[in-house]
Structures are given as C-alpha cells and as structure tokens.
Write a protein that holds these residues in place. Sequence first.
Motif, PDB file in Angstrom:
ATOM      1  N   ARG A   1       0.856  -1.183   0.000  1.00 20.27           N
ATOM      2  CA  ARG A   1       0.000   0.000   0.000  1.00 20.27           C
ATOM      3  C   ARG A   1       0.896   1.237   0.000  1.00 20.27           C
ATOM      4  NH1 ARG A   1      -4.288  -0.442   4.374  1.00 20.27           N
ATOM      5  NH2 ARG A   1      -5.329  -1.653   2.774  1.00 20.27           N
ATOM      6  N   ILE A   2       0.530   2.188  -0.849  1.00 21.88           N
ATOM      7  CA  ILE A   2       1.241   3.463  -0.862  1.00 21.88           C
ATOM      8  C   ILE A   2       0.248   4.543  -0.438  1.00 21.88           C
ATOM      9  CG2 ILE A   2       2.539   5.134  -2.227  1.00 21.88           C
ATOM     10  CD1 ILE A   2       3.210   2.907  -4.181  1.00 21.88           C
ATOM     11  N   VAL A   3       0.640   5.306   0.555  1.00 18.81           N
ATOM     12  CA  VAL A   3      -0.261   6.322   1.088  1.00 18.81           C
ATOM     13  C   VAL A   3       0.356   7.698   0.856  1.00 18.81           C
ATOM     14  CG1 VAL A   3      -1.449   7.144   3.158  1.00 18.81           C
ATOM     15  CG2 VAL A   3      -0.991   4.689   2.887  1.00 18.81           C
ATOM     16  N   ILE A   4      -0.376   8.571   0.173  1.00 16.03           N
ATOM     17  CA  ILE A   4       0.078   9.958  -0.017  1.00 16.03           C
ATOM     18  C   ILE A   4      -0.637  10.813   1.024  1.00 16.03           C
ATOM     19  CG2 ILE A   4       0.181  11.946  -1.586  1.00 16.03           C
ATOM     20  CD1 ILE A   4      -0.155   9.941  -3.916  1.00 16.03           C
ATOM     21  N   VAL A   5       0.153  11.597   1.778  1.00 14.01           N
ATOM     22  CA  VAL A   5      -0.421  12.402   2.860  1.00 14.01           C
ATOM     23  C   VAL A   5      -0.126  13.876   2.627  1.00 14.01           C
ATOM     24  CG1 VAL A   5      -0.405  12.837   5.348  1.00 14.01           C
ATOM     25  CG2 VAL A   5      -0.044  10.506   4.492  1.00 14.01           C
TER      26      VAL A   5
END
Length: 398
Positions: free
Chosen positions: A171-175
């Motif tokens: 999973r790649i999470v952009i914040v």
Amino acid sequence: MSDLFNAELHELRAQSLHRKLREIGSAQAPEVQIVGRRLVNFSSNDYLGLASDPLLCEAATAAIAEYGVGAGASRIVSGTFSPHVRLEAALAKWKGTQAALSFSSGYAAAVGTLQAIAGKNDVVLLDKLSHASLVDGAKLSGATIRVFPHNHLGKLESHLEGARRENPDGRIVIVTEAVFSTDGDRAPLRQLVGLKKRFAAVLVLDEAHSIGVIGPNGRGLAADEGLTKHVDIHIGTLGKALGASGGYVCGSRSLIDWLINRARAFIFTTAPPPALAAAAQAAIDFVSSQAGDECRLLLWQRIATLRSGLDGGVQTELDAIQAGSAIHPIVIGDEIEAVELSRALYAEGFLVPAVRYPAVAKGAARLRIAVTAAHSEKQISGLAEAVNRLRADVTLAA
Ligand SMILES: *Cc1c(COP(=O)(O)O)cnc(C)c1O
C-alpha cells in the motif's frame, strides 16, 4: 534531579525557541484578556468566531443537562452516546462521504488513522510541511516513510515510481494538507488525485485549516474542487473553524469500520464528552446554513482587508506562496527578530504569535496572522498599520 533539563532549557532560551504559556482570562474571541489587558487576538484558528457563539454554548449546555459531563468509558466499551452518533451522521452528510468517525482531537484522528491504515510493508509519502500529527502517525504505523518537498509533484512522482517498483503489491499512502497551517497555501489537489490514481495509491487529505473557510458550505478544498470522491480519507478538526473540540475522519464505511477496530488513538482513550459532540454538530448545522455562507463571505472580506492593508512587499510575498486562506505568514527568518516583532505588536495591543522551530524550519521564523469573521475592519486595518511600521523597524535594524 532539580537541574534536570536546565541545560537544555537554557539552550532553547538562547536560541529564542523557548515557549511559555500565556493565561487568558476570557473566552476565545477577537479580543482577549491577558493579565488585565485587552488584546486584539490574531492568534486563534477560530476562523468563523464560533468558539464562544451562543449556538454552540446552548447545544453543549443542553447536552450536559441530558448526558452529564464525562463519557466514562472508551467509545468501543460504553462511551458511545447519541450525540456522538448524530455528529458522525452529520459529518458524513456534510462532507459527502459514506461514513465518519469522531476522535477526541484532530491530533488523535491523524495519528490513529495513519497508524491503522499502513504497516511495515507499506510506504507513506509525506509532504515536507505536513503537520506533526501526520508525521507521528506515519512513524507509528511502522511503514517506510519518504518525505517530498512541499507541494513538489515531480519529486512525489519519483517516490511513487520507486515505491511501486520496490513493492508492487504494498500500500502506498500519499499524505498532505488542504491548507498548510504555517504557510496558508493550498495543496495542488487535482494533480495529486491524478498521481494517486496512476500509482493506485491512497490519498489522505488533512483539511484542518480549510473546512469552514473554503468550499460550498465550508466543506473544504476537496469539495471546492469537486474531488470529494477521489480523496480516500478526509481528516479534520472540530476545534478550529468549527469552534468546538475533537477531530474527525470521513471516508468509506469499511475505512471507518477498520478505524473503530484498529486505530489505537480511538480505542484506548475515554470518549470525548457528549456535550462537545453536540456543540460540534451545532457548528456543522451552522456552517451548512445560509447564515454560515454569509459568515464565510464576511471572513473573506476581512481577509481582503488585511491583504490590501499590508505593505506591497508583504503582499508580494503572500502572492508568491499563493496564500488562499485565513492564514497570513509574515516570514522574518531569524527567530530573535520574529520574537521581537511579536513583542512589539503585543506592546501595541495585538496578539500575533511568532511561529518558530519546530513548527517551521530553523531560520524560517514568522509572524502568523489569522483573520476571523469576528474581527472588525478597524481591528484589521489597525493591525496592518502596526505590522507595516514595526516590520520596517526590524528590517532596518537587521
Ligand atoms: C491543528 C491541526 C491538527 C490537530 O487538530 P487538533 O484538533 O488541534 O488536535 C491536525 N492537523 C493539522 C494540519 C492541524 O493544523
């Protein structure tokens, strides 16, 4: 034991990075009482002036009469009361998402969410200016953390490529934040949505400083740009423009269900007082109403008054960072000079904080002027005049 931390504290003082608490003897409002003095307050995030509004006070009082003060247990044990449930329904409806969950603070919402949605095989990509709560949550998740320069889409893209290459299934999470808390500028949301789709990433948007201020019915930046459905996780606070206290997460029903089961900052703490949930719901009812729209219009008029009252040089700097919010940074750089300017304004009756490391980078100290709908034109033009004059003094002395 008595001199524990003395050396460290001395060092903070020497660098003008030491902070003291200031006691306010009145309600959060455009004018506050500090040690017997009245000061015009440009330091709060109460952008719509709701923190001491009778609508919220009455909602809280009525809920105290019915539910008492303390919740007495965690939300997942016996601390979920009708005002919590009603608030969460109102939040989901207002933000246009399937579901919502409230937390005891925006800090807890951010920490709890990031900790729960990522793990050690995942990657979290954080904008460099992300709020401490987002950084802390990312650290707690155990995921690999990569920081991209502020609003830098090219660097974000190369991080995304790298993350996908190294871990095709992770999973790649952009914040990021909708409006950044110390610069007052906005995230390039449409481009971020484009990138997150290309790389099948999850997009987390913290709307702490945009809800109530931006978008239809004050629903924030995602709503303003018609992108609500494309942001996976909406985070925000009930304590700034909404004038109450607490935080929220809005998104899909499965996200909310997962957070109820996995977000430690939600599970392992006593539920927020039901009366605060009732007050926050009253705030959402207000911002969604026509009166809320009028209040927001007034806020934008006040923002325009400040912008036009400040010297051309400061205006150019604000234009350069594309400040599109109630937050106006006057970047000074040097910590000592920023503190001096803040003190000089205080002496003239204006409360304007000097924001310093660790809230901003070292050498990027600034005054942070927050305008609210509750300020009068006169208070704002008075501040602009004082800032122009005193800033010129500080610049000349440097
Ligand atoms: C203020 C803030 C928070 C924390 O919200 P609280 O309700 O004050 O705990 C989280 N994220 C951002 C971007 C903020 O500015």
